[in-house]
Write an enzyme that holds these catalytic residues in place. Structure first.
Site, mmCIF file in Angstrom:
data_model
loop_
_atom_site.group_PDB
_atom_site.id
_atom_site.type_symbol
_atom_site.label_atom_id
_atom_site.label_comp_id
_atom_site.label_asym_id
_atom_site.label_seq_id
_atom_site.Cartn_x
_atom_site.Cartn_y
_atom_site.Cartn_z
ATOM 1 N N PRO A 142 0.826 -1.336 0.256
ATOM 2 C CG PRO A 142 -0.807 -1.254 1.554
ATOM 3 C CD PRO A 142 0.568 -2.744 0.915
ATOM 4 C CG HIS A 144 6.911 0.964 1.061
ATOM 5 N ND1 HIS A 144 7.609 2.322 0.609
ATOM 6 C CD2 HIS A 144 6.393 1.271 2.019
ATOM 7 C CE1 HIS A 144 7.922 2.702 1.521
ATOM 8 N NE2 HIS A 144 6.994 2.095 2.891
ATOM 9 C CB CYS A 249 10.623 -12.168 -11.247
ATOM 10 S SG CYS A 249 10.553 -13.242 -9.710
ATOM 11 N N GLY A 350 -15.155 9.312 -32.901
ATOM 12 C CA GLY A 350 -16.270 9.952 -32.558
ATOM 13 C C GLY A 350 -16.728 9.218 -31.133
ATOM 14 C CD GLU A 374 4.884 -6.628 -14.473
ATOM 15 O OE1 GLU A 374 5.558 -6.380 -15.720
ATOM 16 O OE2 GLU A 374 3.816 -7.271 -14.787
#
Length: 395
Positions: A142, A144, A249, A350, A374
């Site tokens: 949350p 970091h 990873c 449009g 990522e």
């Protein structure tokens, strides 16, 4: 040999770079997506659900698309280019479907395949390759995201066991995963960050689904909650310590995004091109007006330059010569250009461009997530800035 005619679908002749096996894999994934995803994706997106996730995962496993570029343990052992082609076709259907495959194969399976013990590989990888078992990858928290070194999730020793506490956020597949690869600080150990395999159902572990999203709606996104999760000693990935584990990873997964973003861009471009050929204003198709043609030409330029860049990076990966900075180059460019292509396509359509009867707005909103997950734009710019100048601007 006569010069081939111009193909609007492949204006640079990039199919010449592919061998028959490459083309067969691409066409197989494209046909599967057309049959199993495209007829339903607008409804799934509108409802904010992917109700047949496990069914789709098993079918993707049957195609060899899960852990596609890994070898052994039931994995297909495909080339990097072949994996990229699959990502492009999956994201041409929807970014959520490509995310399912990327997280399963390039994050969860890749972590186990590269850093797991033989026992861990045998326990998890065959079922994951078949799509019978689902994996997720817990790194972002949350508070970091771009700075994983500051993660607060921690693991401490208690006898021979490990005890994990913390939270992970924005985790694809989390609520349906059979196993979570969770990265945690080992603050009372000299090893730094370590990876842990957390089976679903472990006491203290839960994965509530995140709802009310306006992007990646046809994708399962979750929080991971770890409250005193006790794991045996053999739950840790033994072959890596430190942030190089999760970052390697992510590098593998970002490579798939380089291709996948061009699939979303292609879908937007093709929709706009077809619309421009058939939509009439002022007595003729709007594709006959100069401003519309200018838009289509610019979209085609960026789309096929992006695909060419993805091909180049794929060849380098297959040769063992691909650097993380080069993946940042591709991710930054291709996602940014894909968003531009879809936004321009929306203007050609449009008012119809905002309708789920067309794929353009769905792809544009999905790409807003792909742009920042990522690695945000700013992080990839700084990766390239450091590589170019030799000066670290991160801290």
């Amino acid at each position: 040999m006569p010069v081939p005619s111009f193909d609007p679908g492949d204006p640079l002749g990039l199919d010449d770079l592919l061998d028959p096996e490459d083309l067969a894999i691409r066409d197989t994934v494209r046909a599967w997506a057309a049959d199993r995803v495209l007829p339903h994706i607008a409804e799934w997106y509108e409802k904010g659900e992917l109700p047949v996730l496990r069914e789709l995962a098993r079918e993707l496993g049957g195609l060899g698309a899960l852990g596609m570029s890994l070898t052994g343990y039931g994995c297909a052992g495909a080339t990097a280019v072949q994996y990229g082609l699959a990502c492009l076709e999956l994201e041409a259907a929807d970014s959520g479907i490509r995310s399912l495959v990327s997280v399963q194969g390039s994050l969860a399976m890749y972590a186990i395949h590269r850093y797991g013990s033989e026992e861990q590989k045998l326990r998890w990888l065959p079922g994951m390759a078949a799509g019978e078992l689902i994996g997720c990858f817990g790194l972002t928290e949350p508070d970091h995201g771009s700075d994983p070194a500051g993660m607060r999730t921690h693991a401490r020793r208690d006898g021979s066991d490990w005890v994990l506490d913390g939270r992970k956020m924005w985790i694809t597949n989390g609520s349906v995963a059979d196993v979570a690869v969770v990265w945690a600080q080992t603050t009372d150990q000299p090893d730094g960050v370590r990876g842990f395999l957390v089976p679903a159902g472990t006491p203290g572990f839960s994965a509530p689904e995140i709802t009310h999203k306006w992007s990646l709606r046809a994708s399962v996104t979750s929080e991971l909650v770890l409250d005193g999760v006790r794991l045996p000693a053999d739950a840790v990935l033994p072959e890596v310590s430190g942030l190089r584990g999760p970052l390697s990873c992510l590098n593998h997964a970002r490579y798939g995004i380089v291709w996948g973003a061009m699939g979303a861009a292609r879908a937007g471009f093709e929709s706009a091109l077809e619309y421009a050929r058939t939509r009439e204003q002022f007595g003729r198709p709007i594709g006959g007006f100069q401003l519309t043609q200018a838009k289509l030409a610019d979209m085609a330029l960026e789309l096929h330059k992006g695909i060419l860049l993805a091909h180049h990076l794929g060849r380098r990966m297959d040769a063992g010569r691909l650097r993380p900075e080069q993946v940042s180059f591709g991710k930054l460019n291709n996602v940014r250009e894909a968003i531009g292509i879809c936004r321009t396509a929306r203007t050609i359509l449009g008012a119809n461009g905002i309708s789920l009867a067309y794929p353009v707005m769905r792809h544009a909103t999905n790409l807003e997530s792909v742009l920042t997950y990522e690695g945000t734009v700013e992080m990839h710019q700084l990766v390239l800035g450091k590589a170019l100048t030799g000066l670290d601007a991160f801290r």
